[in-house]
Scaffold this motif. Sequence first.
Motif, short mmCIF file in Angstrom:
data_model
loop_
_atom_site.label_atom_id
_atom_site.label_comp_id
_atom_site.label_asym_id
_atom_site.label_seq_id
_atom_site.Cartn_x
_atom_site.Cartn_y
_atom_site.Cartn_z
N GLU A 7 11.57 7.91 7.91
CA GLU A 7 10.14 7.84 7.57
C GLU A 7 10.07 7.07 6.26
O GLU A 7 10.19 7.64 5.18
CB GLU A 7 9.63 9.29 7.40
CG GLU A 7 8.13 9.39 7.37
CD GLU A 7 7.69 10.77 6.93
OE1 GLU A 7 8.28 11.78 7.38
OE2 GLU A 7 6.75 10.83 6.14
N SER A 13 15.80 11.20 2.72
CA SER A 13 15.98 10.11 1.74
C SER A 13 16.29 10.66 0.35
O SER A 13 16.07 11.84 0.07
CB SER A 13 14.70 9.29 1.65
OG SER A 13 14.45 8.62 2.85
N TYR A 63 13.31 4.94 -3.80
CA TYR A 63 13.50 5.71 -2.57
C TYR A 63 14.62 5.02 -1.80
O TYR A 63 14.64 3.79 -1.73
CB TYR A 63 12.26 5.68 -1.67
CG TYR A 63 11.03 6.38 -2.21
CD1 TYR A 63 10.72 7.67 -1.80
CD2 TYR A 63 10.18 5.74 -3.10
CE1 TYR A 63 9.58 8.31 -2.26
CE2 TYR A 63 9.04 6.38 -3.57
CZ TYR A 63 8.74 7.66 -3.16
OH TYR A 63 7.62 8.29 -3.63
N GLY A 64 15.54 5.78 -1.21
CA GLY A 64 16.62 5.12 -0.47
C GLY A 64 17.11 5.94 0.71
O GLY A 64 17.04 7.17 0.72
N ARG A 83 7.08 17.48 -5.51
CA ARG A 83 5.75 18.10 -5.37
C ARG A 83 5.91 19.57 -5.04
O ARG A 83 6.95 19.97 -4.52
CB ARG A 83 4.95 17.43 -4.23
CG ARG A 83 4.58 16.00 -4.50
CD ARG A 83 3.57 15.48 -3.46
NE ARG A 83 3.45 14.04 -3.58
CZ ARG A 83 3.69 13.16 -2.59
NH1 ARG A 83 4.03 13.59 -1.40
NH2 ARG A 83 3.56 11.87 -2.80
N ASP A 105 8.82 3.23 3.94
CA ASP A 105 7.71 2.29 3.73
C ASP A 105 7.98 0.97 4.46
O ASP A 105 9.07 0.75 5.01
CB ASP A 105 7.47 2.06 2.22
CG ASP A 105 8.37 0.99 1.68
OD1 ASP A 105 9.58 1.03 1.97
OD2 ASP A 105 7.88 0.10 0.97
N GLU A 119 19.25 1.00 2.93
CA GLU A 119 18.16 0.25 2.30
C GLU A 119 17.63 1.12 1.18
O GLU A 119 17.74 2.34 1.22
CB GLU A 119 17.04 -0.10 3.29
CG GLU A 119 16.30 1.08 3.89
CD GLU A 119 15.26 1.71 2.97
OE1 GLU A 119 14.59 0.97 2.25
OE2 GLU A 119 15.13 2.94 2.97
N TYR A 141 13.51 15.69 0.37
CA TYR A 141 14.26 14.59 -0.26
C TYR A 141 15.46 15.17 -0.97
O TYR A 141 15.52 16.38 -1.23
CB TYR A 141 13.40 13.91 -1.35
CG TYR A 141 12.29 13.02 -0.86
CD1 TYR A 141 12.56 11.74 -0.38
CD2 TYR A 141 10.97 13.43 -0.91
CE1 TYR A 141 11.53 10.90 0.06
CE2 TYR A 141 9.93 12.60 -0.46
CZ TYR A 141 10.23 11.35 0.01
OH TYR A 141 9.23 10.52 0.45
N ARG A 143 11.32 10.23 -7.61
CA ARG A 143 9.99 10.72 -7.98
C ARG A 143 10.01 12.23 -8.20
O ARG A 143 10.92 12.92 -7.74
CB ARG A 143 8.94 10.32 -6.94
CG ARG A 143 8.83 11.21 -5.74
CD ARG A 143 7.36 11.30 -5.28
NE ARG A 143 7.24 11.73 -3.89
CZ ARG A 143 7.43 12.98 -3.47
NH1 ARG A 143 7.85 13.92 -4.29
NH2 ARG A 143 7.24 13.27 -2.20
N LYS A 183 1.38 10.67 8.74
CA LYS A 183 2.64 10.37 9.43
C LYS A 183 3.65 11.50 9.27
O LYS A 183 4.41 11.79 10.19
CB LYS A 183 3.13 9.00 8.98
CG LYS A 183 4.20 8.88 8.04
CD LYS A 183 4.34 7.53 7.46
CE LYS A 183 4.43 7.78 5.98
NZ LYS A 183 4.29 6.88 5.01
P1 5GP Z 1 6.04 10.06 -0.89
O1 5GP Z 1 6.27 9.87 -2.37
O2 5GP Z 1 4.59 10.26 -0.56
O3 5GP Z 1 6.92 11.12 -0.29
O4 5GP Z 1 6.48 8.69 -0.18
C1 5GP Z 1 5.98 7.47 -0.64
C2 5GP Z 1 6.42 6.36 0.30
O5 5GP Z 1 7.84 6.18 0.24
C3 5GP Z 1 6.10 6.63 1.76
O6 5GP Z 1 5.53 5.45 2.31
C4 5GP Z 1 7.44 6.92 2.36
O7 5GP Z 1 7.48 6.58 3.72
C5 5GP Z 1 8.34 6.02 1.54
N1 5GP Z 1 9.76 6.40 1.60
C6 5GP Z 1 10.29 7.64 1.67
N2 5GP Z 1 11.63 7.58 1.74
C7 5GP Z 1 11.97 6.26 1.73
C8 5GP Z 1 13.21 5.54 1.80
O8 5GP Z 1 14.30 6.10 1.90
N3 5GP Z 1 13.14 4.19 1.77
C9 5GP Z 1 11.96 3.52 1.67
N4 5GP Z 1 11.98 2.20 1.66
N5 5GP Z 1 10.78 4.16 1.61
C10 5GP Z 1 10.77 5.51 1.64
#
Ligand code: 5GP
Length: 210
Positions: free
Chosen positions: A104, A39, A84-85, A46, A106, A74, A55, A43, A20
């Motif tokens: 983008e 967002s 994540y927010g 990387r 969850d 949210e 982020y 975490r 995605k």
């Molecule tokens: P990653 O750690 O791989 O970047 O993201 C892990 C998951 O967190 C992914 O499904 C991504 O879409 C979700 N994510 C990223 N930013 C946010 C956010 O601001 N809010 C929510 N609810 N999920 C998020």
Amino acid sequence: MNVTRKGMLIVVSGPSGVGKGTVVHAFLERYQTARLSVSVTTRARREGEIEGVNYFFRTVPEFEKMIERGEFLEYMRVYGMNYYGTLRSHVFESMENGYDVVLEIDVNGAMRIKEVCPEAVLIFIAPPSMSDLKTRLYGRGTETDDVIERRYREAYVEMGYLRSYDYVVVNDVVDKAVDTMCHILDAERCRIARNEDLLNSIDEEIKKYD
Ligand code: 5GP
């Protein structure tokens, strides 16, 4: 006729490994009025990730302060450990300036957005098959086997939310998935409900001929 248009809120979700991120970035290059909402997360960063681009990286206490101040549209604790927010100010300012804002996020975050912004367009990026998804997850090579197995189990849960979305886009060939997203959003932009200003200005012109 000079009508200013408020941007659309576009939510894109899909299981980890579905590609995605690739689809969203190719879409953003193509769809000139769209901007990605960056967002905030707790975490670890990387390799190759940039503060403020991928982020905003914050500590847990910093994130919790932001929750208290009501800065998130949210937020979620994804995978049981990291926050994540979505930044409220970021999203609404961009939309007011006419940009279509892409979140983008969850599936839980998407369901929350659906509650607070019912006019948002929810798009689910699906893999061509679940076995294809497993191959992609292992191929990525950025996580340990344990993390991959957990994300694969999570993927099953996430796929269960598919019916709550407005659109499903299968990511078989990235370019085709991006084409489909552009078509969806071009059509969404033409919805009567999104064109109140245009309709009012048409009404005004019609009145002149009465
Ligand atoms: P990653 O750690 O791989 O970047 O993201 C892990 C998951 O967190 C992914 O499904 C991504 O879409 C979700 N994510 C990223 N930013 C946010 C956010 O601001 N809010 C929510 N609810 N999920 C998020």
